[in-house]
Motif scaffolding. Structure first.
Motif, PDB file in Angstrom:
ATOM      1  N   ALA A 189      44.039  58.384  37.660  1.00 31.46           N
ATOM      2  CA  ALA A 189      44.715  59.036  38.784  1.00 31.46           C
ATOM      3  C   ALA A 189      44.330  58.380  40.105  1.00 31.46           C
ATOM      4  CB  ALA A 189      44.372  60.522  38.800  1.00 31.46           C
ATOM      5  N   LEU A 190      43.036  58.139  40.300  1.00 34.69           N
ATOM      6  CA  LEU A 190      42.597  57.528  41.553  1.00 34.69           C
ATOM      7  C   LEU A 190      43.079  56.085  41.658  1.00 34.69           C
ATOM      8  CD1 LEU A 190      41.000  57.789  44.148  1.00 34.69           C
ATOM      9  CD2 LEU A 190      38.927  57.179  42.886  1.00 34.69           C
ATOM     10  N   GLY A 191      42.941  55.327  40.572  1.00 34.79           N
ATOM     11  CA  GLY A 191      43.393  53.938  40.601  1.00 34.79           C
ATOM     12  C   GLY A 191      44.889  53.828  40.812  1.00 34.79           C
ATOM     13  N   MET A 192      45.659  54.702  40.155  1.00 35.03           N
ATOM     14  CA  MET A 192      47.114  54.677  40.321  1.00 35.03           C
ATOM     15  C   MET A 192      47.507  55.104  41.727  1.00 35.03           C
ATOM     16  SD  MET A 192      50.026  56.688  38.102  1.00 35.03           S
ATOM     17  CE  MET A 192      49.306  58.283  38.543  1.00 35.03           C
ATOM     18  N   LEU A 236      38.549  47.110  47.329  1.00 40.11           N
ATOM     19  CA  LEU A 236      38.568  48.157  46.309  1.00 40.11           C
ATOM     20  C   LEU A 236      38.036  47.695  44.957  1.00 40.11           C
ATOM     21  CD1 LEU A 236      41.983  49.814  47.184  1.00 40.11           C
ATOM     22  CD2 LEU A 236      39.743  50.897  47.314  1.00 40.11           C
ATOM     23  N   ILE A 237      38.036  46.394  44.709  1.00 39.37           N
ATOM     24  CA  ILE A 237      37.531  45.932  43.415  1.00 39.37           C
ATOM     25  C   ILE A 237      36.038  45.618  43.464  1.00 39.37           C
ATOM     26  CG2 ILE A 237      39.764  44.993  42.744  1.00 39.37           C
ATOM     27  CD1 ILE A 237      38.633  42.199  43.322  1.00 39.37           C
ATOM     28  N   LEU A 238      35.395  45.830  44.616  1.00 44.68           N
ATOM     29  CA  LEU A 238      33.961  45.556  44.708  1.00 44.68           C
ATOM     30  C   LEU A 238      33.139  46.368  43.708  1.00 44.68           C
ATOM     31  CD1 LEU A 238      33.312  45.114  48.543  1.00 44.68           C
ATOM     32  CD2 LEU A 238      33.283  43.375  46.748  1.00 44.68           C
ATOM     33  N   GLY A 293      34.872  53.215  37.405  1.00 49.30           N
ATOM     34  CA  GLY A 293      36.017  52.871  36.572  1.00 49.30           C
ATOM     35  C   GLY A 293      37.345  52.755  37.279  1.00 49.30           C
ATOM     36  N   PHE A 294      37.486  53.369  38.467  1.00 45.87           N
ATOM     37  CA  PHE A 294      38.818  53.368  39.069  1.00 45.87           C
ATOM     38  C   PHE A 294      39.283  51.978  39.520  1.00 45.87           C
ATOM     39  CE2 PHE A 294      36.939  53.327  43.301  1.00 45.87           C
ATOM     40  CZ  PHE A 294      37.936  52.769  44.094  1.00 45.87           C
ATOM     41  N   PRO A 295      38.394  51.035  39.922  1.00 46.42           N
ATOM     42  CA  PRO A 295      38.915  49.704  40.289  1.00 46.42           C
ATOM     43  C   PRO A 295      39.642  49.009  39.144  1.00 46.42           C
ATOM     44  CG  PRO A 295      36.687  49.987  41.119  1.00 46.42           C
ATOM     45  CD  PRO A 295      36.947  51.131  40.203  1.00 46.42           C
ATOM     46  N   TYR A 296      39.164  49.201  37.927  1.00 48.62           N
ATOM     47  CA  TYR A 296      39.855  48.602  36.782  1.00 48.62           C
ATOM     48  C   TYR A 296      41.257  49.187  36.639  1.00 48.62           C
ATOM     49  CZ  TYR A 296      41.104  47.800  31.899  1.00 48.62           C
ATOM     50  OH  TYR A 296      41.774  47.470  30.748  1.00 48.62           O
ATOM     51  N   MET A 297      41.358  50.515  36.738  1.00 45.78           N
ATOM     52  CA  MET A 297      42.668  51.145  36.654  1.00 45.78           C
ATOM     53  C   MET A 297      43.556  50.729  37.821  1.00 45.78           C
ATOM     54  SD  MET A 297      42.914  52.830  33.906  1.00 45.78           S
ATOM     55  CE  MET A 297      41.925  53.560  32.604  1.00 45.78           C
ATOM     56  N   PHE A 298      42.959  50.529  38.971  1.00 49.24           N
ATOM     57  CA  PHE A 298      43.718  50.064  40.132  1.00 49.24           C
ATOM     58  C   PHE A 298      44.319  48.682  39.864  1.00 49.24           C
ATOM     59  CE2 PHE A 298      43.175  47.201  43.832  1.00 49.24           C
ATOM     60  CZ  PHE A 298      44.267  47.619  44.580  1.00 49.24           C
ATOM     61  N   LEU A 299      43.537  47.797  39.272  1.00 51.75           N
ATOM     62  CA  LEU A 299      44.023  46.442  39.003  1.00 51.75           C
ATOM     63  C   LEU A 299      45.165  46.449  37.993  1.00 51.75           C
ATOM     64  CD1 LEU A 299      40.679  44.414  38.806  1.00 51.75           C
ATOM     65  CD2 LEU A 299      42.415  44.292  40.588  1.00 51.75           C
ATOM     66  N   VAL A 300      44.982  47.142  36.869  1.00 52.95           N
ATOM     67  CA  VAL A 300      46.012  47.107  35.832  1.00 52.95           C
ATOM     68  C   VAL A 300      47.262  47.856  36.288  1.00 52.95           C
ATOM     69  CG1 VAL A 300      44.334  46.826  33.979  1.00 52.95           C
ATOM     70  CG2 VAL A 300      45.027  49.128  34.646  1.00 52.95           C
ATOM     71  N   SER A 348      42.051  52.477  25.019  1.00 54.26           N
ATOM     72  CA  SER A 348      40.811  51.699  24.959  1.00 54.26           C
ATOM     73  C   SER A 348      39.786  52.230  25.950  1.00 54.26           C
ATOM     74  CB  SER A 348      41.102  50.223  25.239  1.00 54.26           C
ATOM     75  OG  SER A 348      41.585  50.042  26.558  1.00 54.26           O
ATOM     76  N   SER A 349      40.248  52.712  27.100  1.00 51.46           N
ATOM     77  CA  SER A 349      39.328  53.308  28.068  1.00 51.46           C
ATOM     78  C   SER A 349      38.716  54.591  27.517  1.00 51.46           C
ATOM     79  CB  SER A 349      40.066  53.602  29.377  1.00 51.46           C
ATOM     80  OG  SER A 349      39.210  54.219  30.315  1.00 51.46           O
ATOM     81  N   PHE A 350      39.520  55.379  26.806  1.00 45.24           N
ATOM     82  CA  PHE A 350      38.986  56.591  26.181  1.00 45.24           C
ATOM     83  C   PHE A 350      37.924  56.236  25.145  1.00 45.24           C
ATOM     84  CE2 PHE A 350      39.047  59.394  22.493  1.00 45.24           C
ATOM     85  CZ  PHE A 350      38.736  60.615  23.070  1.00 45.24           C
ATOM     86  N   ALA A 351      38.211  55.242  24.310  1.00 46.51           N
ATOM     87  CA  ALA A 351      37.237  54.836  23.292  1.00 46.51           C
ATOM     88  C   ALA A 351      35.956  54.327  23.939  1.00 46.51           C
ATOM     89  CB  ALA A 351      37.844  53.766  22.388  1.00 46.51           C
ATOM     90  N   PHE A 352      36.100  53.575  25.027  1.00 44.19           N
ATOM     91  CA  PHE A 352      34.918  53.059  25.720  1.00 44.19           C
ATOM     92  C   PHE A 352      34.088  54.198  26.307  1.00 44.19           C
ATOM     93  CE2 PHE A 352      33.028  51.888  29.818  1.00 44.19           C
ATOM     94  CZ  PHE A 352      32.136  50.915  29.407  1.00 44.19           C
TER      95      PHE A 352
END
Length: 522
Positions: A308-311, A332-334, A387-394, A439-443
Motif C-alpha cells: 500500500a505504501l509503495g503503491m 525513496l530507495i535508500l 520493505g516498501f521501497p521494493y514495492m515502490f520500485l516494482v 513471494s513477498s508473503f513467503a519471505f
C-alpha cells in the motif's frame, strides 16, 4: 531420372556451417571443466578412505559425463541446462530432502552418531583414575592434521605418542625444565593458547592401553584409568556402577529398569513421532496455534503495508504533473539500499525505552519491546519501512507498462479518479504484481532477521520462557534447534516441514486465483 535428381540435390545442398567458438564460450567451457575437476580431486580421496564405492562410482560417472558433454560440439542446449540443474539439485532439492529425512529421526544433541560411537563415548566418558595408576606429563601436538598426546613418563622421561590406536615410542623429543615436550620430530607441539582452543578435543581423546585408557586431566597432565561403564554385546547393554542399561532401539538410548537413560545415545528413525509431538505435546501444541496466527498476521500485514505504501508513493510520482521524480525515487530507495541487518539494529535502539529516539522525539515513555502489542506494532512498522521501497520500485515499473490511454478513456467517460483506479489501474497492477506479492508473503512468513535482530522473539511471558510474544514459527524453530541447552535438530526439521507445507499451500491457492484473474484481464 530420380537418381540424377538425387545426385543434383546432393551436389547443390550447401554444407552445414560450422559454429564459431567465441572467447566467452571457450572460457565458460574451461571454467566448468575446471570446477568439475576440482570437485573430483577434493571428493575422491575422502570417499576412497571411507570405502564409499557407490558414491565414488556415481561421482566418477558424473564427472565423466560432464567432461564428455563439454568436450564435444554436440548437445548445445544441455551445456546450458546442466549447470542450472546441478545448482537446483544442490541448493534446493537436496536441502529439502535432507530436512524431510531429518524430521523422521531423533537427530540432535546426544543423538549425533551411530550406536558404536555412542558406546565409545559412554565408555570413554566413564573413565576414572584407579589408585596407583600411572600419571604422565601431557603435551598436545599435531601429527599432520591429527591431534595426539605426547606423554612423558615422569620416572623414566620416556616420551610416547598417544592416539586412538594406542601408544607409540617417540625418539628425539626435547623436554623442558617442567618435563613437558617442547619439540619432537614430525610433530607440531601446541602452545598453551592453541591447546586451550582445542580443549574439547583434548578432553575427548582417549588412548587405549593394556590397563584401561589414558585421558587428559587438564592441559598438562594425563592419567590412566578404567571405564566404569562397559558395553556387553551378549546382552546388548551397558553395565557398571551396580546397574545395567539395556539398548532401546526405538529411542536410541541405553535405558535401565527405572526408565532412566544414559546421556549419550545414537541416531535412529523415529517415524512420525516428531510430527505427533508437535501436534500433541502440551508445551508445543499450546503455543503452535498462537504462533501460527501471529505468523500469518505478520506476513499478511507486512505485504499489505509495504504494498500500500509503495503503491501510493509510486502513484504520486507517476502523476504527469509531478516534478523532481528522479530525486524522490533515489531518496525513496535508500532504505532498500541499506544493509537490512544494520537498519534492524538501528531501529531496535530507536525503540529503546530509556534512550530511544522515538520516545525522546515524541515525549513518550513506552516500553516498546516490553509489551506484547507494542512489540508487534514495532516489528511491523520496521518491516514496513524496510520493505516498501521494493514495492515502490516494482509498482513503478508496472505503472509505466499500463497504457495511459486506458485511464484517460475512463476519465473521458466521466469516471471519478478513485473509480478509474479501482476498476482499471489496480486490477492491471495485481495481474503483474501478484507473483511478487506471493513471494513477498513467503519471505515475510520466514523473515527470521526481522524478529531476531529487533525483539529476539520477546517479550517472554513468565509461563512461557521459550516462546516469545513476537516469535514466528521460523524463529522458534531456530531457538529449538540452536538456542536451548540441548539442540533438537529432528524436531526443528519437523517444524520446518510444517512451515514449508503452510507456505506452499497458501502460495498454490493464490497462484490458482491469479490465473483466473489473468484470464479476466487478458
Amino acid at each position: 531420372m530420380s537418381l540424377d535428381v538425387r545426385e543434383a540435390a546432393e551436389v547443390t545442398t550447401p554444407p552445414r556451417p560450422r559454429r564459431e567458438l567465441t572467447t566467452a564460450f571457450v572460457v565458460s567451457r574451461i571454467a566448468v571443466l575446471a570446477v568439475a575437476a576440482a570437485i573430483l580431486l577434493y571428493a575422491v580421496p575422502p570417499l576412497v578412505a571411507a570405502e564409499s564405492w557407490i558414491s565414488l562410482t556415481l561421482l566418477l560417472l558424473a564427472g565423466a559425463g560432464i567432461g564428455y558433454l563439454y568436450l564435444t560440439r554436440r548437445f548445445v542446449p544441455a551445456k546450458y541446462l546442466v549447470p542450472g540443474t546441478v545448482f537446483l539439485l544442490a541448493f534446493q532439492v537436496f536441502p529439502v530432502i535432507y530436512t524431510v529425512s531429518t524430521a523422521f529421526t531423533n537427530f540432535g544433541d546426544g543423538h549425533r552418531g551411530d550406536k558404536a560411537a555412542a558406546i565409545s563415548a559412554i565408555e570413554t566418558g566413564s573413565v576414572r583414575q584407579a589408585p596407583g595408576s600411572p600419571e604422565y606429563g601431557l603435551s598436545a601436538a599435531l601429527k599432520g592434521d591429527t591431534l595426539v598426546f605426547l606423554l612423558v613418563d615422569p620416572k623414566t622421561k620416556q616420551v610416547q605418542e598417544g592416539s586412538p590406536d594406542g601408544l607409540t615410542a617417540v625418539q628425539g623429543a626435547r623436554l623442558g625444565v617442567t618435563g613437558k615436550v617442547l619439540e619432537a620430530p614430525g610433530y607440531t607441539v601446541l602452545k598453551a593458547p592453541q591447546a586451550a582452543a582445542r580443549a574439547d578435543q583434548i578432553a575427548e581423546l582417549a588412548v587405549p592401553t593394556r590397563g584401561g585408557l589414558i585421558k587428559a586431566n587438564g592441559l598438562s597432565r594425563a592419567v590412566e584409568g578404567r571405564a566404569a561403564l562397559t558395553y556387553d554385546a551378549g546382552c546388548d547393554c551397558v553395565k557398571g556402577d551396580g546397574d545395567s542399561w539395556q539398548a532401546d532401539e526405538s529411542q536410541g538410548y541405553f535405558v535401565n529398569a527405572k526408565g532412566e537413560h544414559l546421556a549419550q545415545g545414537w541416531q535412529v528413525n523415529v517415524g512420525f513421532a516428531n510430527f505427533i509431538r508437535v501436534l500433541t505435546d502440551p508445551t508445543l501444541s499450546a503455543h503452535f496455534l498462537g504462533m501460527f496466527t501471529w505468523n500469518m498476521v505478520f506476513a499478511v500485514l507486512s505485504v499489505l503495508t509495504t504494498f500500500a505504501l509503495g503503491m501510493g508513493v509510486a502513484l504520486a510520482l507517476h502523476h504527469p504533473k509531478m516534478r523532481g521524480t528522479r530525486f524522490y525515487r533515489i531518496a525513496l530507495i535508500l532504505p532498500y539500499a541499506m544493509p537490512a541487518f544494520a537498519m534492524l539494529l538501528v531501529w531496535r535502539d530507536m525503540f529503546n525505552r530509556d534512550f530511544g529516539l522515538i520516545n525522546q522525539l515524541f515525549g513518550l515513555d513506552v516500553d516498546w519491546m516490553g509489551g506484547m502489542l507494542s512489540a508487534k506494532f514495532a516489528v511491523i512498522l520496521v518491516n514496513t519501512w524496510l520493505g516498501f521501497p521494493y514495492m515502490f520500485l516494482v509498482t513503478t515499473g508496472a505503472l509505466q507498462a499500463i497504457p495511459r490511454e486506458l485511464t484517460e478513456a475512463a476519465s473521458i467517460d466521466g469516471a471519478p479518479p478513485w473509480y478509474a483506479f479501482r476498476k482499471v489501474t489496480l486490477p492491471l497492477l495485481l495481474v503483474a504484481l501478484t507473483p511478487l506479492l506471493i513471494s513477498s508473503f513467503a519471505f515475510n512468513f520466514n523473515n527470521y532477521n526481522a524478529i531476531a535482530l529487533t525483539t529476539d522473539g520477546g517479550p517472554f511471558p513468565a509461563e512461557s520462557p521459550t516462546v516469545g510474544g513476537t516469535d514466528l514459527l521460523i524463529s522458534y524453530t531456530v531457538r529449538l534447534a540452536f538456542g536451548t541447552g540441548s539442540a533438537q535438530f529432528g524436531l526443528a526439521a519437523t517444524m520446518s516441514v510444517f512451515i514449508f507445507a503452510i507456505v506452499a499451500t497458501i502460495s498454490a491457492i493464490t497462484f490458482r486465483r491469479t490465473r483466473k484473474q489473468e484470464d479476466v484481464y487478458a
